[in-house]
Motif scaffolding. Structure first.
Motif, short mmCIF file in Angstrom:
data_model
loop_
_atom_site.label_atom_id
_atom_site.label_comp_id
_atom_site.label_asym_id
_atom_site.label_seq_id
_atom_site.Cartn_x
_atom_site.Cartn_y
_atom_site.Cartn_z
N UNK A 173 -0.82 5.09 -16.45
CA UNK A 173 0.03 4.99 -15.27
C UNK A 173 -0.66 5.57 -14.21
N UNK A 174 -1.24 6.74 -13.33
CA UNK A 174 -1.80 6.85 -12.62
C UNK A 174 -2.62 6.21 -12.45
N UNK A 175 -3.56 6.45 -13.69
CA UNK A 175 -4.81 5.84 -13.43
C UNK A 175 -4.95 4.26 -12.87
N UNK A 176 -3.52 3.16 -13.29
CA UNK A 176 -3.34 2.07 -12.88
C UNK A 176 -3.05 1.88 -12.05
N UNK A 177 -2.08 3.12 -10.92
CA UNK A 177 -1.87 3.43 -9.60
C UNK A 177 -2.93 3.27 -8.94
N UNK A 178 -3.90 4.71 -9.50
CA UNK A 178 -4.76 4.88 -9.08
C UNK A 178 -6.02 3.44 -8.96
N UNK A 179 -6.05 2.84 -9.70
CA UNK A 179 -7.14 1.92 -9.89
C UNK A 179 -6.35 0.52 -8.85
N UNK A 180 -5.18 0.20 -8.24
CA UNK A 180 -4.42 -0.66 -7.88
C UNK A 180 -4.93 -0.06 -6.19
N UNK A 181 -4.89 1.24 -6.36
CA UNK A 181 -5.15 2.03 -4.34
C UNK A 181 -5.95 1.45 -3.95
N UNK A 182 -7.46 1.64 -5.67
CA UNK A 182 -8.93 0.92 -4.80
C UNK A 182 -9.01 -0.27 -4.40
N UNK A 183 -8.09 -0.90 -4.51
CA UNK A 183 -8.65 -2.47 -4.48
C UNK A 183 -7.81 -2.91 -3.30
N UNK A 184 -7.24 -1.98 -2.29
CA UNK A 184 -6.66 -1.73 -1.25
C UNK A 184 -7.94 -2.11 -0.20
N UNK A 213 0.96 -0.99 -0.35
CA UNK A 213 0.22 -0.08 -0.18
C UNK A 213 0.49 1.35 -0.52
N UNK A 214 1.86 1.32 0.97
CA UNK A 214 2.66 2.38 0.80
C UNK A 214 3.54 2.72 -0.45
N UNK A 215 3.76 1.41 -0.38
CA UNK A 215 4.43 1.31 -2.29
C UNK A 215 3.97 2.36 -3.39
N UNK A 217 2.41 -7.52 -4.25
CA UNK A 217 1.46 -7.17 -4.18
C UNK A 217 0.91 -9.07 -5.03
N UNK A 218 2.39 -9.89 -5.45
CA UNK A 218 1.86 -10.47 -6.03
C UNK A 218 1.01 -11.87 -4.87
N UNK A 219 1.43 -12.22 -3.94
CA UNK A 219 0.68 -13.24 -2.85
C UNK A 219 -0.79 -13.12 -2.56
N UNK A 220 -1.24 -11.90 -2.44
CA UNK A 220 -2.47 -10.64 -2.03
C UNK A 220 -3.34 -10.96 -3.26
N UNK A 221 -2.62 -9.73 -4.63
CA UNK A 221 -3.19 -9.18 -5.01
C UNK A 221 -3.02 -9.45 -6.85
N UNK A 222 -2.78 -10.57 -6.61
CA UNK A 222 -2.31 -11.03 -8.64
C UNK A 222 -2.76 -9.93 -9.49
N UNK A 223 -4.19 -9.71 -9.29
CA UNK A 223 -4.66 -8.81 -10.41
C UNK A 223 -3.58 -7.03 -10.59
#
Length: 129
Positions: free
Chosen positions: A117-128, A6-8, A62-68
């Motif tokens: 890239x910003x959108x993909x990072x935002x999408x990953x953040x929303x998955x937390x 999450x922090x990274x 994220x590999x083990x906790x969120x593969x997407x």
């Protein structure tokens, strides 16, 4: 691991957003265009290196906790390499040789890549959540 991921990812997102929407705007509003452009030219390879490092770290965490999420950040890492090694030199060459149309096209492409890239990072953040 999840907290580190999450922090990274948050650092990646924040760094990209600040660079794209703050740093470049600040430079062009406070320096003559030629000087701002030269400074950005020197900063972009470092920016892309930052994106490569933190997207890779986040993807691995994220590999083990969120593969997407890991896949999305892996895509960021994979696409930042050609942006840094091919796209930026092509933009610089177009600028140096006065190819305005080519510069405009390549610059628009680099903006689209950065926004993706910003959108993909935002999408990953929303998955937390």
């Amino acid at each position: 691991m999840t907290l580190l991921a999450l922090l990274s990812t948050a650092l990646l997102f924040g760094g990209m957003a600040l660079y794209a929407f703050g740093f470049a705007t600040f430079l062009f509003s406070n320096l003559p265009a030629g000087q701002a452009g030269r400074l950005l030219r020197r900063a972009f390879p470092q920016f892309y290196l930052f994106v490569l490092v933190f997207s890779s770290i986040s993807a691995l965490l994220l590999l083990s906790s969120d593969p997407i999420g890991a896949l999305l950040l892996g895509c960021v890492a994979a696409t930042v390499v050609p942006a840094r090694q091919v796209l930026i030199p092509a933009i610089n060459e177009a600028t140096d040789t006065g190819q305005k149309r080519r510069f405009q096209f390549l610059h628009a492409l680099s903006v689209a890549v950065t926004l993706a890239h910003i959108g993909m990072a935002a999408a990953v953040l929303s998955r937390f959540t």
